[in-house]
Design a protein around this motif. Structure first.
Motif, PDB file in Angstrom:
ATOM      1  N   SER A  31      -5.831  26.775 -21.672  1.00 42.59           N
ATOM      2  CA  SER A  31      -4.488  27.114 -22.138  1.00 42.59           C
ATOM      3  C   SER A  31      -4.335  28.627 -22.299  1.00 42.59           C
ATOM      4  O   SER A  31      -3.293  29.195 -21.951  1.00 42.59           O
ATOM      5  N   SER A  32      -5.371  29.281 -22.810  1.00 38.58           N
ATOM      6  CA  SER A  32      -5.301  30.724 -23.017  1.00 38.58           C
ATOM      7  C   SER A  32      -5.319  31.479 -21.695  1.00 38.58           C
ATOM      8  O   SER A  32      -4.616  32.479 -21.525  1.00 38.58           O
ATOM      9  N   ILE A  33      -6.123  31.010 -20.738  1.00 38.09           N
ATOM     10  CA  ILE A  33      -6.126  31.626 -19.410  1.00 38.09           C
ATOM     11  C   ILE A  33      -4.760  31.475 -18.749  1.00 38.09           C
ATOM     12  O   ILE A  33      -4.219  32.423 -18.156  1.00 38.09           O
TER      13      ILE A  33
ATOM     14  N   ASP B 148     -13.201  37.058 -15.015  1.00 38.21           N
ATOM     15  CA  ASP B 148     -14.327  36.769 -15.910  1.00 38.21           C
ATOM     16  C   ASP B 148     -14.029  35.572 -16.814  1.00 38.21           C
ATOM     17  O   ASP B 148     -14.907  34.723 -17.052  1.00 38.21           O
ATOM     18  N   MET B 149     -12.800  35.498 -17.321  1.00 32.32           N
ATOM     19  CA  MET B 149     -12.431  34.340 -18.142  1.00 32.32           C
ATOM     20  C   MET B 149     -12.537  33.052 -17.337  1.00 32.32           C
ATOM     21  O   MET B 149     -13.068  32.041 -17.814  1.00 32.32           O
TER      22      MET B 149
ATOM     23  N   ALA C 250      -8.051  36.936 -23.601  1.00 31.40           N
ATOM     24  CA  ALA C 250      -6.654  36.640 -23.266  1.00 31.40           C
ATOM     25  C   ALA C 250      -5.711  37.333 -24.236  1.00 31.40           C
ATOM     26  O   ALA C 250      -4.638  37.822 -23.829  1.00 31.40           O
ATOM     27  N   ARG C 251      -6.090  37.401 -25.488  1.00 24.01           N
ATOM     28  CA  ARG C 251      -5.258  38.075 -26.497  1.00 24.01           C
ATOM     29  C   ARG C 251      -5.034  39.532 -26.123  1.00 24.01           C
ATOM     30  O   ARG C 251      -3.941  40.081 -26.272  1.00 24.01           O
TER      31      ARG C 251
ATOM     32  N   PRO D 252       0.324  30.544 -27.133  1.00 26.31           N
ATOM     33  CA  PRO D 252      -0.686  29.702 -27.788  1.00 26.31           C
ATOM     34  C   PRO D 252      -1.990  30.401 -28.104  1.00 26.31           C
ATOM     35  O   PRO D 252      -2.838  29.830 -28.795  1.00 26.31           O
ATOM     36  N   VAL D 253      -2.174  31.637 -27.647  1.00 27.84           N
ATOM     37  CA  VAL D 253      -3.512  32.232 -27.630  1.00 27.84           C
ATOM     38  C   VAL D 253      -4.073  32.454 -29.034  1.00 27.84           C
ATOM     39  O   VAL D 253      -5.210  32.083 -29.331  1.00 27.84           O
ATOM     40  N   ILE D 254      -3.296  33.087 -29.927  1.00 25.99           N
ATOM     41  CA  ILE D 254      -3.825  33.376 -31.268  1.00 25.99           C
ATOM     42  C   ILE D 254      -4.084  32.084 -32.038  1.00 25.99           C
ATOM     43  O   ILE D 254      -5.019  32.006 -32.852  1.00 25.99           O
TER      44      ILE D 254
END
Length: 396
Positions: free
Chosen positions: A268-270, A299-300, A346-347, A360-362
């Motif tokens: 989700s973060s990617i 890298d992620m 991602a942040r 959604p990242v944080i």
């Protein structure tokens, strides 16, 4: 060699084509859970996180039960009887929405239901499992205590015999679902060793105040369990196990789900970072066109891909009956640690927007801070794998 075969398109969120390794049934489970999350949870979960409460948690549990994901890897008693890999894929999709939602499902199915299913009496199974599988009853699992986490063998909760009954005094902490639960599986020390008790939460002396002021897993009910002189009949004891083997077997089930679930938060973060990088224009072009941003994205995705491959491999081993507890520790240790690093990276791509619940990242990042330490800290899983590698215990 034929050169006319049409190659599939490159999938940015599945760069290695891992989806091709799944069976049709596994893809169907994945897609069904993903659809429910998109329709029923994703539009509201940021608000639930911000307010610290799920709207109508019982209604959500009922929907999850209707879908068949509660205790979905268990056989009989209204459970779906699906494979470990299918359960893992469901956990990935649930946690791609929010770790708190996956926790609700994991605690229900892999802790409370599994304890009764694996170690309970026939009457206990018949009384609770069909209702729990349907989402009509919610369960919780009481092992961790205010002063005892990684060393459950020194738990302070006590149960003593009084005639034909048991009297239970216990304090449990950080218990998912506790305040809304209908039944609690509570572990306590007895003269015989550690025993598990199936405790209806309306039993006199039982209370479950909700824990507030959390900055993580806010879209999840977290509670303290307080049992003061709770009197239970002999039939409340899980009859098939004495000792730490009971609760640790349940934790192993739940940890397996985390191996998959953490990769959902990572995906989700990617996805959010990639979308944002393609839309955010600086210096006359999208930031995704800059080398440093592409390095972060690649890298992620590398770590995500390796994590999903590890989860799938462990799932195949579990379905084959060859999965070792140490391998679950390996998966939990790697995948949660890498997922948290993915969220943090991602942040940075989202800049200031990375701290907003509009993305959604944080939320995933904060949630994974809890997932990193619950059901075995980094240190404990490191020592489990270290002992397996060297033959030397280093816990003390």
């Amino acid at each position: 060699m034929s050169t006319s075969t049409k190659l599939p398109l490159f999938e940015p969120l599945d760069p290695a084509g891992i989806g091709d390794l799944l069976t049709a049934d596994e893809r169907a489970v994945r897609d069904t859970v993903r659809q429910l999350c998109a329709e029923r949870i994703a539009p509201y979960v940021a608000d639930w996180f911000e307010s610290g409460a799920i709207d109508d948690v019982r209604g959500l549990a009922k929907e999850l039960g209707t879908l068949g994901v509660l205790g979905m890897h268990l056989e009989g008693y209204g459970c779906a009887g699906m494979s470990a890999t299918e359960y893992g894929l469901a956990c990935l999709e649930l946690e791609a929405t929010d770790s708190g939602i996956r926790s609700l499902v994991s605690v229900q199915g892999s802790l409370a239901m599994f304890a009764i299913w694996r170690w309970g009496s026939k009457d206990q199974k018949n009384e609770w499992l069909p209702r729990m599988a349907a989402g009509d009853a919610i369960g919780c699992f009481g092992l961790t205590e205010p002063d005892i986490g990684s060393d459950p063998g020194n738990m302070r909760s006590r149960a003593r015999r009084d005639g034909s009954d048991w009297v239970l005094d216990a304090r449990k902490m950080w218990i998912t679902n506790g305040t809304v639960a209908d039944v609690a599986v509570v572990w306590a020390m007895t003269d015989e060793g550690v025993r598990g008790f199936v405790v209806p939460t309306d039993t006199p002396g039982f209370s479950a105040p909700e824990i507030k002021h959390k900055m993580s897993l806010r879209a999840s009910v977290t509670s303290e369990l307080v049992l003061d002189g709770v009197r239970l009949p002999e039939s409340a004891v899980l009859p098939e196990v004495i000792g730490l083997k009971g609760p640790l077997s349940c934790l192993n089930e739940a940890r397996y789900g985390i191996v998959w679930g953490a990769m959902g938060a990572a995906r989700s973060s990617i996805e959010a970072a990639l979308s944002y990088a393609n839309e955010r224009v600086q210096f006359g072009k999208p930031i995704s066109a800059f080398q440093l941003t592409q390095q972060k994205l690649v890298d992620m995705n590398l770590e995500y891909t390796k994590g999903v491959l590890l989860a799938l491999h462990l799932g195949r081993r579990k379905d084959a009956g060859t999965l070792l507890p140490e391998q679950v520790s390996l998966g939990k240790l790697n995948n949660v640690r890498e997922a948290l690093d993915i969220c943090r990276t991602a942040r940075t791509i989202l800049g200031a927007n990375g701290i907003s619940l509009e993305y959604p990242v944080i939320r995933h990042m904060n949630n994974l801070e809890s997932v990193l330490t619950y059901e075995g800290t980094v240190e404990m899983h490191t020592l489990v794998v270290g002992q397996a590698m060297t033959g030397h215990e280093a816990f003390r």
